[in-house]
Write a protein that holds these residues in place. Structure first.
Motif, PDB file in Angstrom:
ATOM      1  N   ALA A  35       0.800  -1.104   0.067  1.00 11.83           N
ATOM      2  CA  ALA A  35       0.097  -0.045  -0.140  1.00 11.83           C
ATOM      3  C   ALA A  35       1.037   1.350   0.076  1.00 11.83           C
ATOM      4  O   ALA A  35       0.363   2.406  -0.477  1.00 11.83           O
ATOM      5  CB  ALA A  35      -0.927   0.072   1.147  1.00 11.83           C
ATOM      6  N   HIS A  36       2.049   1.181   0.510  1.00 17.69           N
ATOM      7  CA  HIS A  36       3.021   2.402   0.569  1.00 17.69           C
ATOM      8  C   HIS A  36       3.699   2.723  -0.709  1.00 17.69           C
ATOM      9  O   HIS A  36       4.834   3.607  -0.617  1.00 17.69           O
ATOM     10  CB  HIS A  36       3.663   2.500   1.862  1.00 17.69           C
ATOM     11  N   ARG A  37       3.620   1.732  -1.533  1.00 16.11           N
ATOM     12  CA  ARG A  37       4.467   2.151  -2.784  1.00 16.11           C
ATOM     13  C   ARG A  37       4.024   3.192  -3.411  1.00 16.11           C
ATOM     14  O   ARG A  37       2.834   4.028  -3.154  1.00 16.11           O
ATOM     15  CB  ARG A  37       4.296   1.071  -3.940  1.00 16.11           C
ATOM     16  N   PRO A  38       4.710   3.910  -4.362  1.00 15.46           N
ATOM     17  CA  PRO A  38       6.204   3.421  -4.760  1.00 15.46           C
ATOM     18  C   PRO A  38       7.402   3.874  -3.850  1.00 15.46           C
ATOM     19  O   PRO A  38       7.143   4.601  -2.951  1.00 15.46           O
ATOM     20  CB  PRO A  38       6.225   4.019  -5.829  1.00 15.46           C
ATOM     21  N   TYR A  39       8.353   3.203  -3.715  1.00 13.09           N
ATOM     22  CA  TYR A  39       9.470   3.276  -2.684  1.00 13.09           C
ATOM     23  C   TYR A  39      10.619   3.994  -3.808  1.00 13.09           C
ATOM     24  O   TYR A  39      10.799   3.552  -4.938  1.00 13.09           O
ATOM     25  CB  TYR A  39       9.917   1.901  -2.480  1.00 13.09           C
ATOM     26  N   PRO A  40      11.066   4.955  -3.324  1.00 12.09           N
ATOM     27  CA  PRO A  40      12.273   5.560  -4.296  1.00 12.09           C
ATOM     28  C   PRO A  40      13.650   4.880  -4.509  1.00 12.09           C
ATOM     29  O   PRO A  40      14.097   4.892  -5.360  1.00 12.09           O
ATOM     30  CB  PRO A  40      12.509   6.975  -3.775  1.00 12.09           C
ATOM     31  N   THR A  41      13.725   4.060  -3.491  1.00 11.73           N
ATOM     32  CA  THR A  41      15.134   3.302  -3.365  1.00 11.73           C
ATOM     33  C   THR A  41      14.814   1.934  -2.848  1.00 11.73           C
ATOM     34  O   THR A  41      13.828   1.558  -2.130  1.00 11.73           O
ATOM     35  CB  THR A  41      16.142   3.852  -2.718  1.00 11.73           C
ATOM     36  N   THR A  42      15.633   0.657  -3.101  1.00  7.35           N
ATOM     37  CA  THR A  42      15.687  -0.463  -2.462  1.00  7.35           C
ATOM     38  C   THR A  42      15.695  -0.089  -0.977  1.00  7.35           C
ATOM     39  O   THR A  42      15.248  -0.899  -0.119  1.00  7.35           O
ATOM     40  CB  THR A  42      16.711  -1.331  -3.082  1.00  7.35           C
ATOM     41  N   ASP A  43      16.838   0.833  -0.481  1.00  7.74           N
ATOM     42  CA  ASP A  43      17.020   0.976   0.773  1.00  7.74           C
ATOM     43  C   ASP A  43      15.727   1.612   1.451  1.00  7.74           C
ATOM     44  O   ASP A  43      15.377   1.032   2.585  1.00  7.74           O
ATOM     45  CB  ASP A  43      18.031   1.936   0.977  1.00  7.74           C
ATOM     46  N   ALA A  44      15.064   2.228   0.874  1.00  8.69           N
ATOM     47  CA  ALA A  44      13.836   2.811   1.330  1.00  8.69           C
ATOM     48  C   ALA A  44      12.638   1.516   1.524  1.00  8.69           C
ATOM     49  O   ALA A  44      11.835   1.601   2.667  1.00  8.69           O
ATOM     50  CB  ALA A  44      13.022   3.987   0.627  1.00  8.69           C
ATOM     51  N   LEU A  45      12.706   0.533   0.777  1.00  6.82           N
ATOM     52  CA  LEU A  45      11.753  -0.390   0.815  1.00  6.82           C
ATOM     53  C   LEU A  45      11.951  -1.193   1.905  1.00  6.82           C
ATOM     54  O   LEU A  45      11.178  -1.573   2.749  1.00  6.82           O
ATOM     55  CB  LEU A  45      11.905  -1.422  -0.534  1.00  6.82           C
ATOM     56  N   LEU A  46      13.527  -1.504   1.968  1.00  9.48           N
ATOM     57  CA  LEU A  46      13.991  -2.297   3.056  1.00  9.48           C
ATOM     58  C   LEU A  46      13.809  -1.485   4.549  1.00  9.48           C
ATOM     59  O   LEU A  46      13.489  -2.260   5.362  1.00  9.48           O
ATOM     60  CB  LEU A  46      15.283  -2.593   2.927  1.00  9.48           C
ATOM     61  N   ALA A  47      13.813  -0.300   4.537  1.00 10.17           N
ATOM     62  CA  ALA A  47      13.441   0.364   5.722  1.00 10.17           C
ATOM     63  C   ALA A  47      12.126   0.392   6.224  1.00 10.17           C
ATOM     64  O   ALA A  47      11.677  -0.022   7.404  1.00 10.17           O
ATOM     65  CB  ALA A  47      13.994   1.934   5.708  1.00 10.17           C
ATOM     66  N   ALA A  48      11.283   0.373   5.175  1.00  5.22           N
ATOM     67  CA  ALA A  48      10.041   0.147   5.454  1.00  5.22           C
ATOM     68  C   ALA A  48       9.238  -1.266   5.803  1.00  5.22           C
ATOM     69  O   ALA A  48       8.617  -1.426   6.741  1.00  5.22           O
ATOM     70  CB  ALA A  48       8.965   0.660   4.143  1.00  5.22           C
ATOM     71  N   ALA A  49      10.162  -2.284   5.362  1.00  7.99           N
ATOM     72  CA  ALA A  49       9.951  -3.451   5.744  1.00  7.99           C
ATOM     73  C   ALA A  49      10.004  -3.947   7.310  1.00  7.99           C
ATOM     74  O   ALA A  49       9.680  -4.390   7.983  1.00  7.99           O
ATOM     75  CB  ALA A  49      10.675  -4.515   4.907  1.00  7.99           C
ATOM     76  N   ASP A  50      11.508  -3.220   7.489  1.00  9.43           N
ATOM     77  CA  ASP A  50      11.912  -3.242   9.135  1.00  9.43           C
ATOM     78  C   ASP A  50      10.786  -2.624   9.890  1.00  9.43           C
ATOM     79  O   ASP A  50      10.371  -3.353  10.905  1.00  9.43           O
ATOM     80  CB  ASP A  50      13.210  -2.834   9.040  1.00  9.43           C
TER      81      ASP A  50
END
Length: 185
Positions: A35-50
């Motif tokens: 629901a929170h996509r788009p992510y600007p970077t893979t690091d941002a996606l991983l931070a959101a996952a954490d």
């Protein structure tokens, strides 16, 4: 932006959620990330996952653990005594805590996985239920993070234009719960 992340960001929400569930079996975790996509970077996606993993309620953690597969087949070439010890330790752990044992092994060489798994099982059997819940949640977060990294990389490797070729059930190869304690995640 990494090609896999672009495809992930543009995928329909149901597709992204299905992919995410291969990383962590919590629908709350997967739904939140999709629901929170788009992510600007893979690091941002991983931070959101954490962050989403840290926010899992006990029932959501239990759902995610229920989606984990029990330890898989033994790696080839391990001695019978080690297989017996591993099976006994897994059985004791599952009996004591009511869920499968999860451990992230990415920081270890493949030849260390068996020893790390056995050591982890033995050490964690001494935990009380609350201590083990905290340790298990952290290990599951680390496993999900590694799987998510592989998922996004796999999407990038398999993307053709905007078409993505998932494996069976919408999963990408090497992306999800097929992991066992013997697989580096």
């Amino acid at each position: 932006m990494h090609r896999g992340l672009q495809v992930f960001n543009r995928a329909p929400e149901t597709t992204a959620t299905t992919w995410l569930l291969t990383c962590c079996g919590s629908p709350a975790w997967a739904g939140r990330l999709a629901a929170h996509r788009p992510y600007p970077t893979t690091d941002a996606l991983l931070a959101a996952a954490d962050e989403a993993a840290y926010d899992l309620a006990p029932a959501q953690l239990a759902t995610a653990l229920a989606a984990e597969r029990p330890h898989g087949p033994h790696p080839s070439g391990i001695p019978a005594a080690a297989r017996t010890a591993l099976d006994a330790a897994h059985a004791a752990y599952e009996s004591r805590f009511g869920h499968v044992f999860v451990i992230a092994l990415a920081a270890y060489r493949p030849d260390e996985h068996l020893d790390q798994t056995l050591a982890g099982l033995r050490a964690r059997l001494a935990n009380d239920a609350e201590e083990e819940r905290v340790v298990t949640a952290e290990e599951l977060r680390r496993v999900a993070r590694a799987r998510l990294t592989r998922l996004v990389s796999g999407i990038g490797a398999q993307a053709v234009g905007e078409a993505v070729k998932p494996g069976k059930s919408g999963e990408f190869p090497d992306s999800g719960p097929a992991d066992s304690p013997y697989v580096p995640v």
